[in-house]
Design an enzyme around this catalytic site. Structure first.
Site, PDB file in Angstrom:
ATOM      1  N   ARG A 108       0.882  -1.171   0.000  1.00  0.00           N
ATOM      2  CA  ARG A 108       0.000   0.000   0.000  1.00  0.00           C
ATOM      3  C   ARG A 108       0.914   1.214   0.000  1.00  0.00           C
ATOM      4  O   ARG A 108       1.743   1.385   0.898  1.00  0.00           O
ATOM      5  CB  ARG A 108      -0.910  -0.008   1.231  1.00  0.00           C
ATOM      6  CG  ARG A 108      -1.578   1.343   1.475  1.00  0.00           C
ATOM      7  CD  ARG A 108      -2.655   1.304   2.520  1.00  0.00           C
ATOM      8  NE  ARG A 108      -3.853   0.664   1.994  1.00  0.00           N
ATOM      9  CZ  ARG A 108      -5.056   0.764   2.550  1.00  0.00           C
ATOM     10  NH1 ARG A 108      -5.221   1.449   3.678  1.00  0.00           N
ATOM     11  NH2 ARG A 108      -6.101   0.165   2.026  1.00  0.00           N
ATOM     12  N   HIS A 135      -7.674   0.928  -6.205  1.00  0.00           N
ATOM     13  CA  HIS A 135      -7.836   0.052  -5.036  1.00  0.00           C
ATOM     14  C   HIS A 135      -8.576  -1.209  -5.484  1.00  0.00           C
ATOM     15  O   HIS A 135      -9.717  -1.453  -5.085  1.00  0.00           O
ATOM     16  CB  HIS A 135      -8.627   0.810  -3.957  1.00  0.00           C
ATOM     17  CG  HIS A 135      -8.549   0.199  -2.589  1.00  0.00           C
ATOM     18  ND1 HIS A 135      -7.764  -0.896  -2.280  1.00  0.00           N
ATOM     19  CD2 HIS A 135      -9.173   0.550  -1.415  1.00  0.00           C
ATOM     20  CE1 HIS A 135      -7.910  -1.195  -1.001  1.00  0.00           C
ATOM     21  NE2 HIS A 135      -8.752  -0.339  -0.459  1.00  0.00           N
ATOM     22  N   GLN A 138     -10.372  -3.812  -2.996  1.00  0.00           N
ATOM     23  CA  GLN A 138     -11.629  -3.330  -2.442  1.00  0.00           C
ATOM     24  C   GLN A 138     -12.795  -3.673  -3.376  1.00  0.00           C
ATOM     25  O   GLN A 138     -13.872  -4.071  -2.924  1.00  0.00           O
ATOM     26  CB  GLN A 138     -11.558  -1.809  -2.247  1.00  0.00           C
ATOM     27  CG  GLN A 138     -12.839  -1.207  -1.711  1.00  0.00           C
ATOM     28  CD  GLN A 138     -13.136  -1.632  -0.285  1.00  0.00           C
ATOM     29  OE1 GLN A 138     -12.275  -1.535   0.576  1.00  0.00           O
ATOM     30  NE2 GLN A 138     -14.344  -2.113  -0.025  1.00  0.00           N
ATOM     31  N   ASP A 226     -17.290   7.410  -0.904  1.00  0.00           N
ATOM     32  CA  ASP A 226     -16.036   7.220  -0.166  1.00  0.00           C
ATOM     33  C   ASP A 226     -15.702   8.568   0.457  1.00  0.00           C
ATOM     34  O   ASP A 226     -16.321   9.592   0.134  1.00  0.00           O
ATOM     35  CB  ASP A 226     -14.933   6.755  -1.142  1.00  0.00           C
ATOM     36  CG  ASP A 226     -13.617   6.411  -0.446  1.00  0.00           C
ATOM     37  OD1 ASP A 226     -13.598   6.246   0.787  1.00  0.00           O
ATOM     38  OD2 ASP A 226     -12.593   6.320  -1.160  1.00  0.00           O
ATOM     39  N   CYS A 265     -16.321   1.842   1.262  1.00  0.00           N
ATOM     40  CA  CYS A 265     -15.163   0.990   1.563  1.00  0.00           C
ATOM     41  C   CYS A 265     -14.676   1.152   2.992  1.00  0.00           C
ATOM     42  O   CYS A 265     -13.989   0.271   3.505  1.00  0.00           O
ATOM     43  CB  CYS A 265     -14.043   1.270   0.572  1.00  0.00           C
ATOM     44  SG  CYS A 265     -13.323   2.926   0.716  1.00  0.00           S
ATOM     45  N   ARG A 293     -13.788  -8.214   2.461  1.00  0.00           N
ATOM     46  CA  ARG A 293     -12.375  -7.966   2.131  1.00  0.00           C
ATOM     47  C   ARG A 293     -11.566  -9.243   2.398  1.00  0.00           C
ATOM     48  O   ARG A 293     -10.685  -9.603   1.624  1.00  0.00           O
ATOM     49  CB  ARG A 293     -11.798  -6.801   2.960  1.00  0.00           C
ATOM     50  CG  ARG A 293     -12.364  -5.429   2.639  1.00  0.00           C
ATOM     51  CD  ARG A 293     -12.042  -4.974   1.221  1.00  0.00           C
ATOM     52  NE  ARG A 293     -10.617  -5.033   0.910  1.00  0.00           N
ATOM     53  CZ  ARG A 293      -9.704  -4.107   1.251  1.00  0.00           C
ATOM     54  NH1 ARG A 293     -10.087  -3.036   1.898  1.00  0.00           N
ATOM     55  NH2 ARG A 293      -8.431  -4.245   0.908  1.00  0.00           N
TER      56      ARG A 293
END
Ligand code: CP
Ligand code: NVA
Length: 308
Positions: A108, A135, A138, A226, A265, A293
């Protein structure tokens, strides 16, 4: 060829569909088991994942660690500030060294080019655990959540509200791979990467942009938002004001289909991009989404390591 997972398109629609089916099967097969117990086939026994974090994480870190445990393998958490990477050792050298110790690397970070460089020099699969660009992990979890709640992906009407960010770019990729309709409502100046939209539309998706939140949400099956301020961005006052008309609240949600679901998310900024009423309300799937996830990660790992 090495199976890196830097974006959804690295796997493609068929492989992601296989991941989703595998995730559902594995999830169902271990209902009620202790969370640390390995799946019956322990398909990654003897395998280790290194997880390099240059940004904070709750879900991605925990779900990858538990994913490796449930697959019978191990993981190593590496905060970049405590690695030589944080003192200037190059990405290329880090990639070469980690590849001698572990079977896969998850990272990440901020600049997506760093992940591409890591993948270039690694001799094991590299997984993008979030960059400023995308991402993908996700969105595998999000697709799983939508499918689990009985919604077929082709023809799905999805609305994205707020910031044109990394998570949205991966939603756009998914729209191209699974041919769903995506209406994006973002304020001027906060649009997402147009190249992702062009690719998705060329592949048969119907991705459109509007300034009108209600137009985007009208008749939607899935409403997604988000945070307005992603990790590494400034908390600019101007931006918050521009975003306010895109807040997902009860009145906006009421314009979606009556059986529409809400995704986020997480982490959420309650009272900003979404109200408590929506995120804690009956249409919200956020806790299943967060749990997924873990199940999605397992299938991504299995695909990267050639077990799927
Ligand atoms: N959704 C997500 O990636 O959460 P974390 O930042 O907690 O990993
Ligand atoms: N867009 C958010 C997602 C966090 C999981 C960020 O990049 O901070």
């Amino acid at each position: 060829m090495m199976r890196h997972f830097l974006n959804l398109s690295d796997a493609g629609g068929d492989a992601i569909a296989a991941m989703l089916n595998d995730a559902i099967d594995r999830k169902n097969a271990r209902q009620g088991w202790p969370k640390g117990q390995a799946d019956a086939d322990a398909p990654l026994a003897g395998h280790t994942l290194a997880m390099v974090f240059e940004k904070n994480s709750t879900r991605t870190r925990t779900s990858f660690e538990m994913a490796m445990k449930q697959l019978g393998g191990d993981s190593i958490f590496m905060a970049s500030g405590q690695m030589q990477l944080g003192r200037g050792e190059t990405i290329a050298d880090t990639a070469r060294v980690l590849s001698r110790y572990v079977d896969a690397i998850m990272i990440r970070t901020d600049d997506h080019d760093k992940v591409s460089e890591l993948a270039h020099y690694a001799s094991v699969p590299v997984i993008n655990g979030l960059t400023d660009l995308s991402h993908p992990c996700q969105i595998v979890a999000d697709l799983l959540t939508v499918m689990e709640h009985g919604k077929a992906l082709p023809g799905l009407e999805l609305a994205w509200l707020g910031d044109g960010n990394n998570v949205l770019n991966s939603v756009v990729e998914a729209a191209g791979l699974f041919k769903f309709n995506l209406r994006i409502a973002v304020p001027e100046g906060y649009e997402s990467d147009s190249s992702f939209i062009a690719v998705a539309n060329a592949a048969g998706a119907n991705v459109t942009l509007t300034r009108d939140a209600r137009e985007a949400v009208a008749g939607a099956d899935v409403v997604v938002t988000d945070t307005w301020v992603s990790m590494g961005q400034e908390h600019a006052h101007n931006k918050m004001a521009a975003m306010m008309p895109y807040q997902v609240n009860a009145s906006l949600m009421a314009t979606a289909k009556s059986d529409a679901v809400f995704l986020h998310c997480l982490p959420a900024h309650r009272g900003e991009e979404v109200t408590d009423g929506v995120i804690d309300g009956p249409q919200s799937l956020i806790w299943d989404e967060a749990e997924n996830r873990l199940h999605a990660q397992k299938s991504i790992l299995l695909w990267c390591l050639g077990k799927l």
